[in-house]
Design a protein around this motif. Structure first.
Motif, PDB file in Angstrom:
ATOM      1  N   VAL A  22      32.529  44.623  36.572  1.00  0.00           N
ATOM      2  CA  VAL A  22      33.385  43.556  36.935  1.00  0.00           C
ATOM      3  C   VAL A  22      32.933  41.998  36.967  1.00  0.00           C
ATOM      4  O   VAL A  22      33.343  41.030  36.595  1.00  0.00           O
ATOM      5  CB  VAL A  22      34.322  43.989  38.288  1.00  0.00           C
ATOM      6  CG1 VAL A  22      35.033  42.945  38.766  1.00  0.00           C
ATOM      7  CG2 VAL A  22      35.141  45.249  37.862  1.00  0.00           C
ATOM      8  N   LYS A  26      33.574  38.495  34.953  1.00  0.00           N
ATOM      9  CA  LYS A  26      33.579  37.346  35.628  1.00  0.00           C
ATOM     10  C   LYS A  26      32.757  36.227  35.156  1.00  0.00           C
ATOM     11  O   LYS A  26      32.932  35.330  34.716  1.00  0.00           O
ATOM     12  CB  LYS A  26      33.655  37.588  36.930  1.00  0.00           C
ATOM     13  CG  LYS A  26      33.822  36.358  37.786  1.00  0.00           C
ATOM     14  CD  LYS A  26      35.235  35.968  37.797  1.00  0.00           C
ATOM     15  CE  LYS A  26      35.558  34.773  39.015  1.00  0.00           C
ATOM     16  NZ  LYS A  26      37.035  34.547  38.821  1.00  0.00           N
ATOM     17  N   TYR A  31      37.079  37.678  32.546  1.00  0.00           N
ATOM     18  CA  TYR A  31      37.975  38.141  33.918  1.00  0.00           C
ATOM     19  C   TYR A  31      39.053  37.229  33.955  1.00  0.00           C
ATOM     20  O   TYR A  31      40.240  37.692  33.994  1.00  0.00           O
ATOM     21  CB  TYR A  31      37.106  38.553  34.986  1.00  0.00           C
ATOM     22  CG  TYR A  31      37.816  39.155  36.115  1.00  0.00           C
ATOM     23  CD1 TYR A  31      37.431  40.460  36.207  1.00  0.00           C
ATOM     24  CD2 TYR A  31      38.808  38.338  36.982  1.00  0.00           C
ATOM     25  CE1 TYR A  31      38.200  41.012  37.278  1.00  0.00           C
ATOM     26  CE2 TYR A  31      39.352  39.085  37.963  1.00  0.00           C
ATOM     27  CZ  TYR A  31      39.049  40.360  38.026  1.00  0.00           C
ATOM     28  OH  TYR A  31      39.871  41.073  39.182  1.00  0.00           O
ATOM     29  N   PHE A  70      41.715  46.029  30.180  1.00  0.00           N
ATOM     30  CA  PHE A  70      40.825  45.700  31.191  1.00  0.00           C
ATOM     31  C   PHE A  70      39.704  46.639  31.255  1.00  0.00           C
ATOM     32  O   PHE A  70      38.590  46.484  31.201  1.00  0.00           O
ATOM     33  CB  PHE A  70      41.388  45.459  32.627  1.00  0.00           C
ATOM     34  CG  PHE A  70      40.415  45.073  33.427  1.00  0.00           C
ATOM     35  CD1 PHE A  70      39.729  43.880  33.490  1.00  0.00           C
ATOM     36  CD2 PHE A  70      40.055  45.932  34.576  1.00  0.00           C
ATOM     37  CE1 PHE A  70      38.995  43.446  34.510  1.00  0.00           C
ATOM     38  CE2 PHE A  70      38.933  45.508  35.490  1.00  0.00           C
ATOM     39  CZ  PHE A  70      38.365  44.212  35.441  1.00  0.00           C
ATOM     40  N   GLU A  71      40.110  48.001  31.305  1.00  0.00           N
ATOM     41  CA  GLU A  71      39.277  48.989  31.120  1.00  0.00           C
ATOM     42  C   GLU A  71      38.271  49.261  29.930  1.00  0.00           C
ATOM     43  O   GLU A  71      37.028  49.254  29.908  1.00  0.00           O
ATOM     44  CB  GLU A  71      39.872  50.459  31.188  1.00  0.00           C
ATOM     45  CG  GLU A  71      39.200  51.674  31.394  1.00  0.00           C
ATOM     46  CD  GLU A  71      39.956  52.849  31.737  1.00  0.00           C
ATOM     47  OE1 GLU A  71      39.678  53.591  32.780  1.00  0.00           O
ATOM     48  OE2 GLU A  71      40.890  53.055  31.016  1.00  0.00           O
ATOM     49  N   LEU A  74      35.717  46.405  30.395  1.00  0.00           N
ATOM     50  CA  LEU A  74      34.650  46.949  31.273  1.00  0.00           C
ATOM     51  C   LEU A  74      34.030  47.802  30.820  1.00  0.00           C
ATOM     52  O   LEU A  74      32.306  47.804  30.722  1.00  0.00           O
ATOM     53  CB  LEU A  74      35.411  47.837  32.292  1.00  0.00           C
ATOM     54  CG  LEU A  74      36.075  47.097  33.387  1.00  0.00           C
ATOM     55  CD1 LEU A  74      36.701  47.950  34.628  1.00  0.00           C
ATOM     56  CD2 LEU A  74      35.200  46.010  34.468  1.00  0.00           C
ATOM     57  N   LEU A  83      38.548  52.896  35.160  1.00  0.00           N
ATOM     58  CA  LEU A  83      38.999  52.269  36.326  1.00  0.00           C
ATOM     59  C   LEU A  83      39.229  53.439  37.265  1.00  0.00           C
ATOM     60  O   LEU A  83      39.859  54.522  37.064  1.00  0.00           O
ATOM     61  CB  LEU A  83      40.426  51.802  35.997  1.00  0.00           C
ATOM     62  CG  LEU A  83      40.409  50.601  35.378  1.00  0.00           C
ATOM     63  CD1 LEU A  83      41.887  50.020  34.866  1.00  0.00           C
ATOM     64  CD2 LEU A  83      39.983  49.367  36.592  1.00  0.00           C
ATOM     65  N   TRP A 127      31.610  34.995  42.549  1.00  0.00           N
ATOM     66  CA  TRP A 127      33.431  35.169  42.425  1.00  0.00           C
ATOM     67  C   TRP A 127      33.994  33.980  42.937  1.00  0.00           C
ATOM     68  O   TRP A 127      34.809  33.818  43.725  1.00  0.00           O
ATOM     69  CB  TRP A 127      33.605  36.492  43.534  1.00  0.00           C
ATOM     70  CG  TRP A 127      35.179  37.062  42.876  1.00  0.00           C
ATOM     71  CD1 TRP A 127      36.029  37.041  43.569  1.00  0.00           C
ATOM     72  CD2 TRP A 127      35.206  37.756  41.720  1.00  0.00           C
ATOM     73  NE1 TRP A 127      37.045  37.790  43.001  1.00  0.00           N
ATOM     74  CE2 TRP A 127      36.567  38.179  41.727  1.00  0.00           C
ATOM     75  CE3 TRP A 127      34.315  38.227  40.791  1.00  0.00           C
ATOM     76  CZ2 TRP A 127      36.959  38.876  41.047  1.00  0.00           C
ATOM     77  CZ3 TRP A 127      34.726  39.032  39.814  1.00  0.00           C
ATOM     78  CH2 TRP A 127      36.155  39.557  39.652  1.00  0.00           C
ATOM     79  N   PRO A 210      39.827  42.079  42.718  1.00  0.00           N
ATOM     80  CA  PRO A 210      39.464  43.459  41.997  1.00  0.00           C
ATOM     81  C   PRO A 210      40.361  44.691  42.580  1.00  0.00           C
ATOM     82  O   PRO A 210      40.592  45.507  41.645  1.00  0.00           O
ATOM     83  CB  PRO A 210      38.167  43.517  42.252  1.00  0.00           C
ATOM     84  CG  PRO A 210      37.625  42.347  42.236  1.00  0.00           C
ATOM     85  CD  PRO A 210      38.641  41.484  43.147  1.00  0.00           C
ATOM     86  N   TRP A 213      43.328  46.038  40.156  1.00  0.00           N
ATOM     87  CA  TRP A 213      43.132  47.289  38.991  1.00  0.00           C
ATOM     88  C   TRP A 213      43.211  48.599  39.919  1.00  0.00           C
ATOM     89  O   TRP A 213      43.748  49.462  39.146  1.00  0.00           O
ATOM     90  CB  TRP A 213      41.906  46.936  38.637  1.00  0.00           C
ATOM     91  CG  TRP A 213      41.639  45.671  38.145  1.00  0.00           C
ATOM     92  CD1 TRP A 213      40.775  44.730  38.504  1.00  0.00           C
ATOM     93  CD2 TRP A 213      42.584  44.772  36.997  1.00  0.00           C
ATOM     94  NE1 TRP A 213      41.196  43.484  37.900  1.00  0.00           N
ATOM     95  CE2 TRP A 213      41.865  43.672  36.878  1.00  0.00           C
ATOM     96  CE3 TRP A 213      43.308  45.530  35.942  1.00  0.00           C
ATOM     97  CZ2 TRP A 213      42.673  42.808  35.823  1.00  0.00           C
ATOM     98  CZ3 TRP A 213      43.753  44.613  34.910  1.00  0.00           C
ATOM     99  CH2 TRP A 213      43.190  43.299  34.750  1.00  0.00           C
TER     100      TRP A 213
END
Length: 273
Positions: A22, A26, A31, A70-71, A74, A83, A127, A210, A213
């Motif tokens: 994650v 970012k 992200y 998104f997965e 990653l 996830l 972050w 986060p 998710w």
């Protein structure tokens, strides 16, 4: 095959790898693209106009595709990452394992909601909140402040028992499983969790946290469970419905993906239980 696990069952190494992936998304800027996309659809989805990601039958397939994207992002960083999901009907307190410093960090301070611990705290420098609704550039939470109780298992069961997927007018006033799960009607499942977490999770830029998710991975799991219980209950509407994504319509922003393509999650992933 990707297996999505309950966050409470993750090993220390699995937590570390998820967090690292994650943070890398970012750092690279990828992200924030997800945050931007979600906010665009929150802002454009309306009860009386075009609606795709929210307030509509396509809420569930839209988010299933969104989570898959998104997965996959990653896994482009670390192929071992999947996830996890947060069963908020069981892990219902601010002391649940997902809020620990080794995973997502805890609630925000009372003065401004700023998260002070964990890998996503502003003090880490990793972050920054770049896609935002105000000038605050730090992750915010206020767990259990705006609404005191997360949904119970009994409330989840009451929604899973509904045999009809959705019904006219196919918006936030509709009856049926989708709208009760989304939370505009009845016991309020999905929406209530966003408000319980608070901070950015209570806004259109909710993926800034986060936990978004993990929350939606559980909503997706509940849809899969509902499908198993009601195998003869189809996605509706099937066709000819203005402003709504029908079964074989394509969904924005992908424009090649239909709800019909996403009714079965098993080609992509399974759940641990």
């Amino acid at each position: 095959m990707t297996v999505r696990k309950n966050q409470a069952a993750l090993t220390a190494d699995e937590k570390k790898r998820f967090v690292a992936a994650v943070l890398e998304l970012k750092r690279s800027g990828r992200y924030d693209d997800f945050v931007r996309t979600h906010n665009e659809f929150i802002m454009s989805d309306t009860d009386n106009g075009e609606r795709t990601g929210h307030r509509s039958p396509s809420f569930l397939p839209w988010h299933r595709r969104f989570l898959l994207d998104f997965e996959e992002a990653l896994q482009s960083v670390d192929s071992s990452v999947a996830l996890p999901y947060w069963d908020w009907s069981t892990d219902r307190t601010v002391r649940a394992s997902l809020w620990a410093p080794d995973f997502l960090g805890g609630t925000g301070r009372s003065t401004d909601g700023r998260v002070m611990d964990g890998p996503f705290a502003a003090s880490t420098g990793n972050w920054p909140i770049n896609v935002r609704v105000d000038g605050r550039t730090f992750l915010r939470r206020s767990l259990g402040t705006s609404v005191r109780e997360l949904p119970t298992r009994a409330e989840v069961e009451s929604v899973l028992s509904m045999a009809t997927y959705d019904m006219a007018p196919y918006n936030s006033s509709s009856d049926g499983f989708r709208n009760h799960l989304e939370g505009w009607r009845g016991v309020n499942l999905h929406n209530r969790v966003h408000v319980w977490v608070g901070g950015q999770m209570a806004t259109g830029v909710s993926p800034n946290d986060p936990v978004f998710w993990l929350h939606h991975a559980y909503v997706d799991k509940l849809w899969a469970e509902w499908q198993r219980r009601h195998p003869d209950s189809a996605y509706v509407p099937a066709g000819g419905t203005p402003d709504v994504v029908d079964l074989n319509d394509t969904m924005k922003p992908w424009n090649t993906v239909r709800p019909a393509d996403l009714l079965d999650h098993t080609p992509h992933y399974t759940f641990d239980a």
